[in-house]
Design an enzyme around this catalytic site. Sequence first.
Site, short mmCIF file in Angstrom:
data_model
loop_
_atom_site.label_atom_id
_atom_site.label_comp_id
_atom_site.label_asym_id
_atom_site.label_seq_id
_atom_site.Cartn_x
_atom_site.Cartn_y
_atom_site.Cartn_z
N ILE A 1 0.89 -1.16 0.00
CA ILE A 1 0.00 0.00 0.00
C ILE A 1 0.93 1.21 0.00
O ILE A 1 1.90 1.25 0.76
CB ILE A 1 -0.97 0.00 1.20
CG1 ILE A 1 -1.84 1.25 1.22
CG2 ILE A 1 -0.24 -0.16 2.52
CD1 ILE A 1 -2.98 1.18 2.25
N VAL B 1 1.40 5.62 -0.86
CA VAL B 1 0.93 6.94 -1.23
C VAL B 1 2.15 7.76 -1.66
O VAL B 1 3.18 7.74 -0.98
CB VAL B 1 0.21 7.65 -0.06
CG1 VAL B 1 -0.22 9.06 -0.44
CG2 VAL B 1 -0.99 6.84 0.41
N GLU C 1 2.10 -6.84 6.68
CA GLU C 1 3.38 -6.74 7.38
C GLU C 1 3.90 -5.32 7.23
O GLU C 1 3.72 -4.70 6.19
CB GLU C 1 4.40 -7.72 6.78
CG GLU C 1 4.39 -9.05 7.47
CD GLU C 1 4.42 -10.19 6.49
OE1 GLU C 1 4.58 -9.93 5.29
OE2 GLU C 1 4.28 -11.34 6.92
N ASN D 1 8.56 1.62 11.05
CA ASN D 1 7.58 2.47 10.37
C ASN D 1 6.40 2.77 11.32
O ASN D 1 5.31 2.22 11.19
CB ASN D 1 7.09 1.78 9.09
CG ASN D 1 6.28 2.71 8.21
OD1 ASN D 1 5.92 3.82 8.63
ND2 ASN D 1 6.00 2.29 6.98
N TYR E 1 -2.57 1.75 10.98
CA TYR E 1 -3.19 0.43 11.07
C TYR E 1 -3.87 0.23 12.43
O TYR E 1 -4.98 -0.28 12.52
CB TYR E 1 -2.16 -0.68 10.82
CG TYR E 1 -1.49 -0.57 9.47
CD1 TYR E 1 -2.22 -0.25 8.34
CD2 TYR E 1 -0.12 -0.79 9.31
CE1 TYR E 1 -1.61 -0.14 7.09
CE2 TYR E 1 0.50 -0.68 8.08
CZ TYR E 1 -0.25 -0.36 6.97
OH TYR E 1 0.34 -0.24 5.74
#
Lengths: 159, 164
Positions: free
Chosen positions: A71, A73, A105, A110, A117
């Site tokens: 994912i 951006v 994962e 991060n 999440y």
Amino acid sequence: MTELSISQMQLADIDKVWQIEKQSNRFPWTKGNFEDCLKSGYRTFLYSVNHELIGFSVVQLVLDEIHLLNICVKPDYQGQGFGRQILNHVLEIALGQTAAIVVLEVRISNFRAQQLYLSMGFNEMSVRRGYYPAEQGREDGVLMGLELGMLSQLGQNLL
Amino acid sequence: MKLSPEQYFALDLMGIPVWVSRQDERLTPAESQNEAEHNGHIDYSKPWLVITEELLTAAENRLLNAIFSSIDIKLDDVMVITQQQIKALDGFSADKTIALVLGETLSQKLNMRSHAALPCKQLENCLLALVSPSLKQLLNQPQNKVKMWQTILQLRNLKAPQFD
């Protein structure tokens, strides 16, 4: 909030996708990784704002599990809620597939992604030692999961 | 715990998600289908046939939906029958339909034989078939998912060379 337009990733989009991947990650996927995902029939989505590609997601369906493999951006658009919108879209897909769980994962360093999440209801499931390459050796990966069994109607702030 | 509208409002203001149990008791296509089957309406033209020991629960039905969705097959294309409806097997054509038998015990009752050339089995009426763990087993012992995933990919591959 700016509305994202969503489309399916095609082989012809990989160059653009890879540019975003390279800008956003210290250890980006290769173009081949994206090609493999498309050939394997993974669900791959592009997200655009005003016709500009700003992000993507790659999702693998395994029986009743949704594996969020990537994912992303575009850096210029980070911190504006687009990651949350993309994740919401993935959750919509998961609900549409009657999946039981979404797993992903994330690098242990991060924190920003982990915060996102966690705020979306994901929980830490386990840590994979040395899962990611890092500047100095390897870095642990955190496996996170969102059980969908309790999720039919998310709060207005989620979906 | 039931929350008042004021509490929901306050949680929403604070940005805290509210989770509620999934209301999955509504009829999905397969469940509706099961009802139809019991009334004797079996669609013999469906490309996929699932044979189960008994009627599926809502959770099993949801899992079946997810399993077929993960290989891009809609439940509308799947006929589910139980072992009580086994006589209906004769109506399915081996040219059109591939079967998935849910559960080893059930597969033994069905008197299946290995296919001579393909990596699968055949039912008495020559329908190609694969056997997977039952959905109940899968829900109780998720470690069986590995076998189910292998079987479901095999099922998809079985369809491709035969009909495409």
